[in-house]
Write a protein that holds these residues in place. Sequence first.
Motif, PDB file in Angstrom:
ATOM      1  N   SER A   1      -0.394  -7.743  -8.337  1.00 26.21           N
ATOM      2  CA  SER A   1      -1.401  -8.197  -7.371  1.00 26.21           C
ATOM      3  C   SER A   1      -0.882  -8.202  -5.936  1.00 26.21           C
ATOM      4  O   SER A   1      -1.667  -8.310  -4.996  1.00 26.21           O
ATOM      5  CB  SER A   1      -1.887  -9.606  -7.741  1.00 26.21           C
ATOM      6  OG  SER A   1      -0.824 -10.546  -7.623  1.00 26.21           O
ATOM      7  N   THR A   2       0.438  -8.087  -5.748  1.00 22.58           N
ATOM      8  CA  THR A   2       1.020  -8.153  -4.405  1.00 22.58           C
ATOM      9  C   THR A   2       1.888  -6.933  -4.147  1.00 22.58           C
ATOM     10  O   THR A   2       2.342  -6.248  -5.073  1.00 22.58           O
ATOM     11  CB  THR A   2       1.897  -9.406  -4.258  1.00 22.58           C
ATOM     12  OG1 THR A   2       3.037  -9.289  -5.137  1.00 22.58           O
ATOM     13  CG2 THR A   2       1.125 -10.669  -4.592  1.00 22.58           C
ATOM     14  N   VAL A   3       2.159  -6.694  -2.872  1.00 19.48           N
ATOM     15  CA  VAL A   3       3.049  -5.589  -2.500  1.00 19.48           C
ATOM     16  C   VAL A   3       4.432  -5.827  -3.096  1.00 19.48           C
ATOM     17  O   VAL A   3       5.031  -4.936  -3.708  1.00 19.48           O
ATOM     18  CB  VAL A   3       3.133  -5.434  -0.969  1.00 19.48           C
ATOM     19  CG1 VAL A   3       4.202  -4.399  -0.590  1.00 19.48           C
ATOM     20  CG2 VAL A   3       1.783  -5.031  -0.394  1.00 19.48           C
TER      21      VAL A   3
ATOM     22  N   LEU B   1       0.520   0.817  -5.190  1.00 14.76           N
ATOM     23  CA  LEU B   1       1.126   0.978  -3.857  1.00 14.76           C
ATOM     24  C   LEU B   1       0.483   2.133  -3.100  1.00 14.76           C
ATOM     25  O   LEU B   1       0.292   2.063  -1.884  1.00 14.76           O
ATOM     26  CB  LEU B   1       2.632   1.188  -3.989  1.00 14.76           C
ATOM     27  CG  LEU B   1       3.407  -0.046  -4.477  1.00 14.76           C
ATOM     28  CD1 LEU B   1       4.809   0.344  -4.934  1.00 14.76           C
ATOM     29  CD2 LEU B   1       3.478  -1.109  -3.381  1.00 14.76           C
ATOM     30  N   HIS B   2       0.145   3.185  -3.824  1.00 14.79           N
ATOM     31  CA  HIS B   2      -0.523   4.323  -3.179  1.00 14.79           C
ATOM     32  C   HIS B   2      -1.896   3.897  -2.652  1.00 14.79           C
ATOM     33  O   HIS B   2      -2.289   4.261  -1.534  1.00 14.79           O
ATOM     34  CB  HIS B   2      -0.665   5.464  -4.178  1.00 14.79           C
ATOM     35  CG  HIS B   2      -1.265   6.712  -3.599  1.00 14.79           C
ATOM     36  ND1 HIS B   2      -0.722   7.382  -2.526  1.00 14.79           N
ATOM     37  CD2 HIS B   2      -2.385   7.404  -3.940  1.00 14.79           C
ATOM     38  CE1 HIS B   2      -1.462   8.434  -2.238  1.00 14.79           C
ATOM     39  NE2 HIS B   2      -2.483   8.462  -3.081  1.00 14.79           N
ATOM     40  N   ALA B   3      -2.613   3.103  -3.438  1.00 15.23           N
ATOM     41  CA  ALA B   3      -3.941   2.638  -3.018  1.00 15.23           C
ATOM     42  C   ALA B   3      -3.856   1.674  -1.837  1.00 15.23           C
ATOM     43  O   ALA B   3      -4.754   1.626  -0.997  1.00 15.23           O
ATOM     44  CB  ALA B   3      -4.646   1.966  -4.198  1.00 15.23           C
ATOM     45  N   MET B   4      -2.755   0.907  -1.750  1.00 15.62           N
ATOM     46  CA  MET B   4      -2.575  -0.039  -0.637  1.00 15.62           C
ATOM     47  C   MET B   4      -2.322   0.665   0.692  1.00 15.62           C
ATOM     48  O   MET B   4      -2.560   0.083   1.756  1.00 15.62           O
ATOM     49  CB  MET B   4      -1.415  -0.986  -0.946  1.00 15.62           C
ATOM     50  CG  MET B   4      -1.704  -1.976  -2.054  1.00 15.62           C
ATOM     51  SD  MET B   4      -0.216  -2.931  -2.469  1.00 15.62           S
ATOM     52  CE  MET B   4      -0.835  -4.014  -3.751  1.00 15.62           C
TER      53      MET B   4
ATOM     54  N   VAL C   1      -1.105   1.882   4.112  1.00 16.97           N
ATOM     55  CA  VAL C   1      -0.231   1.378   5.180  1.00 16.97           C
ATOM     56  C   VAL C   1       0.174  -0.080   4.948  1.00 16.97           C
ATOM     57  O   VAL C   1       1.225  -0.518   5.423  1.00 16.97           O
ATOM     58  CB  VAL C   1      -0.905   1.512   6.561  1.00 16.97           C
ATOM     59  CG1 VAL C   1      -1.058   2.966   6.937  1.00 16.97           C
ATOM     60  CG2 VAL C   1      -2.264   0.807   6.589  1.00 16.97           C
ATOM     61  N   LYS C   2      -0.625  -0.814   4.195  1.00 15.39           N
ATOM     62  CA  LYS C   2      -0.273  -2.213   3.901  1.00 15.39           C
ATOM     63  C   LYS C   2       1.054  -2.301   3.145  1.00 15.39           C
ATOM     64  O   LYS C   2       1.829  -3.253   3.323  1.00 15.39           O
ATOM     65  CB  LYS C   2      -1.399  -2.858   3.080  1.00 15.39           C
ATOM     66  CG  LYS C   2      -1.147  -4.317   2.722  1.00 15.39           C
ATOM     67  CD  LYS C   2      -2.264  -4.854   1.839  1.00 15.39           C
ATOM     68  CE  LYS C   2      -1.955  -6.270   1.345  1.00 15.39           C
ATOM     69  NZ  LYS C   2      -2.969  -6.773   0.385  1.00 15.39           N
TER      70      LYS C   2
ATOM     71  N   PRO D   1       5.641  -1.191   5.017  1.00 12.11           N
ATOM     72  CA  PRO D   1       6.872  -1.890   5.424  1.00 12.11           C
ATOM     73  C   PRO D   1       7.806  -2.200   4.258  1.00 12.11           C
ATOM     74  O   PRO D   1       9.029  -1.997   4.370  1.00 12.11           O
ATOM     75  CB  PRO D   1       6.339  -3.178   6.070  1.00 12.11           C
ATOM     76  CG  PRO D   1       4.965  -2.825   6.540  1.00 12.11           C
ATOM     77  CD  PRO D   1       4.434  -1.889   5.512  1.00 12.11           C
ATOM     78  N   GLU D   2       7.243  -2.668   3.136  1.00  8.08           N
ATOM     79  CA  GLU D   2       8.096  -2.993   1.995  1.00  8.08           C
ATOM     80  C   GLU D   2       8.645  -1.733   1.325  1.00  8.08           C
ATOM     81  O   GLU D   2       9.793  -1.712   0.871  1.00  8.08           O
ATOM     82  CB  GLU D   2       7.322  -3.834   0.973  1.00  8.08           C
ATOM     83  CG  GLU D   2       7.016  -5.244   1.438  1.00  8.08           C
ATOM     84  CD  GLU D   2       8.285  -6.038   1.746  1.00  8.08           C
ATOM     85  OE1 GLU D   2       9.237  -5.994   0.930  1.00  8.08           O
ATOM     86  OE2 GLU D   2       8.335  -6.682   2.806  1.00  8.08           O
ATOM     87  N   LEU D   3       7.834  -0.684   1.293  1.00  6.01           N
ATOM     88  CA  LEU D   3       8.327   0.578   0.736  1.00  6.01           C
ATOM     89  C   LEU D   3       9.436   1.160   1.618  1.00  6.01           C
ATOM     90  O   LEU D   3      10.408   1.733   1.120  1.00  6.01           O
ATOM     91  CB  LEU D   3       7.183   1.593   0.604  1.00  6.01           C
ATOM     92  CG  LEU D   3       6.350   1.518  -0.672  1.00  6.01           C
ATOM     93  CD1 LEU D   3       5.134   2.424  -0.567  1.00  6.01           C
ATOM     94  CD2 LEU D   3       7.175   1.871  -1.905  1.00  6.01           C
TER      95      LEU D   3
END
Length: 654
Positions: A422-424, A446-449, A451-452, A455-457
């Motif tokens: 549910s979270t990055v 993560l792909h669907a998120m 630019v959100k 930073p973590e990626l």
Amino acid sequence: NPSTKPYGIEAAKELVKTMVTPAGLEVSLFAAEPMIQNPTNIDIDERGRVWAVEAVNYRKYSNLRPAGDRVVVLEDTNGDGVADKETTFYQNPELKWPLGICVLPQERGTKVIVSAAPWVWLLEDTTGSGKADKATKLFKVGGNPNHDHNVHAFSFGPDGKFYFNMGNEAQILMTPDGEHVRDVAGNEVISKGKPYRDGMVFRCDIDFAEGKAKNVETLGWNFRNNYEVAVDSFGTLWQSDNDDDGNKAVRINYVMEYGNYGFKDEMTGAGWQAKRTNMEEEIPKRHWHLNDPGVVPNLLQTGAGSPTGILVNEGTTLGAQFSNQVIHCDAGPRVVRAYPVENDGAGYKATSVDILTAPNENWYRPSDVSIAPDGSLFVADWFDPGVGGHGMGDNDAEHIRGRIYRVAPKGMKLSPPKADFSTVAGNIAALESPNKATQYVAWQKLHAMGVKAEPELAKLAKNPNPRFRARALQLLAHHQGGEQKYVNAARDDNDPNVRIVALRLARELHLDVIPLVKALVKDASPQVRRECALALRHSESAEAPALWTQLALQHDGHDRWYLEALGIGADGNEAKYFDAWLAAIGSNLDTPAARDIIWRSRAPKAPALLVKIIGDAKTSETERARYIRALDFITGPEKDAALLEMVTGALDKK
């Protein structure tokens, strides 16, 4: 005798007591008949549930189970490490002799790709009921469908694509309505030669909304029965291949993309026993035409066997000895092995280490392996008195056997970690999982998120573990607008495997590879330069011949992996690349490296140079046979002229 052989979970527990693992590891029983029967392939989802396909209806016993073969889910609900819940996800009379399963968890329900010739099925639980309520056909294949040399399992790659393979019996890859698939190179995927023969390896996209496979790429060919393909975090492919039974030529391959792997004669399709110039002395090498130009070397030959499932263990649970290593089943000698890999020039070399054997049980037939979310290793056992020759000895319909074992550090209880999708941050942690299904869910989230998640990626892209960096960079490069930025970040990485990812990403994303090759053309790693050569395949750039020449000038005359990469990279541009190399090397054509490149080349000017080498008094008889054989792989009037010159010269001398 099936009727007198001990049957059931208690018999399986007794067997486990006699099984052998390396120091520090132990084996336990997860499931046994009648809960599981004849498992040919397994996968494990993000919850730690084991999914299996059963091939009860095999060969002449194809009607043992009239209701059809099963896709079954096995679960330990009480935490004792043994499956106590069994769910039939899908069963259908049309689904028989399945050989592959790929589990793709969804927010609600599960999608499962099942390879069961003549079909590749997409089975979907759209409601979360635990049972498939939708069945779509993705591909059709040719040949005899009831055959273990047919289509095999799919696997999700770190680039978001799907990888799969098929043995030499499948013959043709088709759409569900029977139309021949034409791959992205424009070739029909059919094993009639020029270029594809026998077993093949593929990559494709799957549009789940439309229920269709798209953008099929043929990545390697001329295998016999390549049972399954494993893709690691760098996008490197590994698989095994079965010999013609009894010739002690089972092999493990690193699949160099677009390579020919030599089961049949590349030009004529003749079998390995056909007489030819420069024939290998040893049958295990002769079996794969290893002396022929244009054949990619084998990573390892393991002797007699019946190779089956394979994976790359990128977790740490099994200990340093087995981390980041290929793990493989061979049902013939009844063993699960690891093949610790080392760099070897532009390719690799490997040794063999046993992980799970059953010295006192001749029915132990490991068919597949899978890594659970906790990093432990699960092994499927078809459990049968024999393999090969299409036989099945365990054929009492009421008492067909099958087992699944778990290998883990001593005392480690089965306890799947709970992933937070549910979270990055939760998805970043899930992306680091050694379990493929968990990685798949994290990749999609993560792909669907977009630019959100960036930073973590981006932090993960600087992780000390190069495999985590590779996973992050491939995701980042698939975010719109970030393609070149993250390809460049991979290019500048200090690990050669991540620099290789840069080249692979650029090709996949249809970026201009020329600036990338320019930056890496003199890389210290021959493996990176290998990938540069592959990136120049079919290039239309005016700069490509000079870049290929720079790569060719770095060939040391001894690295067959590098030489074959140069040959593959020159495909479609043989004349231009060879001419540029000749102009650069001048008259210095008598070195081992130069002779090697002439031997491998398919360029129009190569035959005349081959004839010159053949007629050179300094050329030994062994070398002469090698260069005569090379003439078999070049066509055109230049070859005819060179052969006429060779024959005329021989008559003049006479």
